[in-house]
Design an enzyme around this catalytic site. Sequence first.
Site, PDB file in Angstrom:
ATOM      1  N   LYS A 179      -5.402  -2.209  15.499  1.00  0.00           N
ATOM      2  CA  LYS A 179      -4.860  -1.716  16.550  1.00  0.00           C
ATOM      3  C   LYS A 179      -5.973  -1.734  17.629  1.00  0.00           C
ATOM      4  CE  LYS A 179      -2.180   1.996  14.200  1.00  0.00           C
ATOM      5  NZ  LYS A 179      -2.277   1.400  12.724  1.00  0.00           N
ATOM      6  N   GLU A 205       0.806  -1.042  -0.106  1.00  0.00           N
ATOM      7  CA  GLU A 205       0.071   0.032   0.120  1.00  0.00           C
ATOM      8  C   GLU A 205       0.717   1.168   0.032  1.00  0.00           C
ATOM      9  OE1 GLU A 205      -1.365   1.804   3.901  1.00  0.00           O
ATOM     10  OE2 GLU A 205      -1.557  -0.184   4.504  1.00  0.00           O
TER      11      GLU A 205
END
Length: 366
Positions: free
Chosen positions: A185, A50
């Site tokens: 996360k 990415e």
Amino acid sequence: MSSSSSSAISRLVNLQRHFTPTEMSGREVLKVCPDVAEALSQGEAVVALESTIISHGMPYPQNLQTAKEVEAIVKENGAVPATIAILDGVPCIGLSMNELKRLASLGPSAQKTARRDIAHIVATRGNGATTVSATMFFAAMVGIPVFVTGGIGGVHRDDEHTMDISSDLTELGRTPVAVISAGVKSILDIPRTLEFLETQGVCVAAYKTHEFPAFFTETSGCKVPCRVDTPEDCARIIGNFKLGLGTGILIAVPIPKEHAASGSLIEAVYSNNTSLVSSILFLVFICFHHQTAGNLLELSICTSCCICSLNSPFKKYKGNIYKPIILNRLRVLWGHCSVFENIGVVKQRGFLGKNITVTCVNLLDD
């Protein structure tokens, strides 16, 4: 055949020609760099990367250096890196060194681009740094089966009020690409994220563990239905794309122990309901007591969530700008310390992704 029917068919054929992915108003629909095109045509290993982490993850020129290092890791043992971005409205599958430098120097002015943003960025001939969902889309479009990233988005806490669910999850539910990441996360709702992925029919595997990792934390308290212990295990699962399930695969790789943060300490900070001053003092104490980058980053993020919740100006931020606002707040508090950069995480995933992709190719050859 009547003239009206003939005219209708002619219009349909003309319309189909306009939307066939070969040309678009005289411009390329997408551009595949020569190295990537040759590797794909020869059936060699290609790893998608990415670009959001380059433009939004760290400052220039450190972002450029990191991008070069990650690509170099992927190139070891014969894999070809394909960093994906949109430049001047053209989706690029693989970047030249000049294009990589340009993207890095653009920084946050390159729009953070998820699947929903692709049409707009292309139509306006803009510059876009692809997130997980957009990178998966373009990787699948050209036949790249493995994509390496730091972490994926997930279901946000209090999503029952906001409906804030990352498009990364729905992309995994409809795009057959294997995503090698460090999990989700801990500021997100990990149990709900895994439930959502189950509903989407996504195979979720953890590397050398039975527990889903939380990015900079080895553990999340959530078990996974599938454990893989070697690149060969991963490759065999990825090989089942041939079944036509139509969904992606998430392979979550825990951060090495020497860089891992303590989940209990992170949650202690996150759930701290005392004053802003107490939150900051608690963070400083923990950071001095536990000196790994992982501890500092996750503890800072979680404490910043407390800071944001205690400060009314931050309450107005919702959706995909929430995390960048948190990170910007952290940079104000801590400067441009390497604590905010997930360089080590991406490099580790790049190394494993390369091994998995090469193994996939070898299994096909056998």
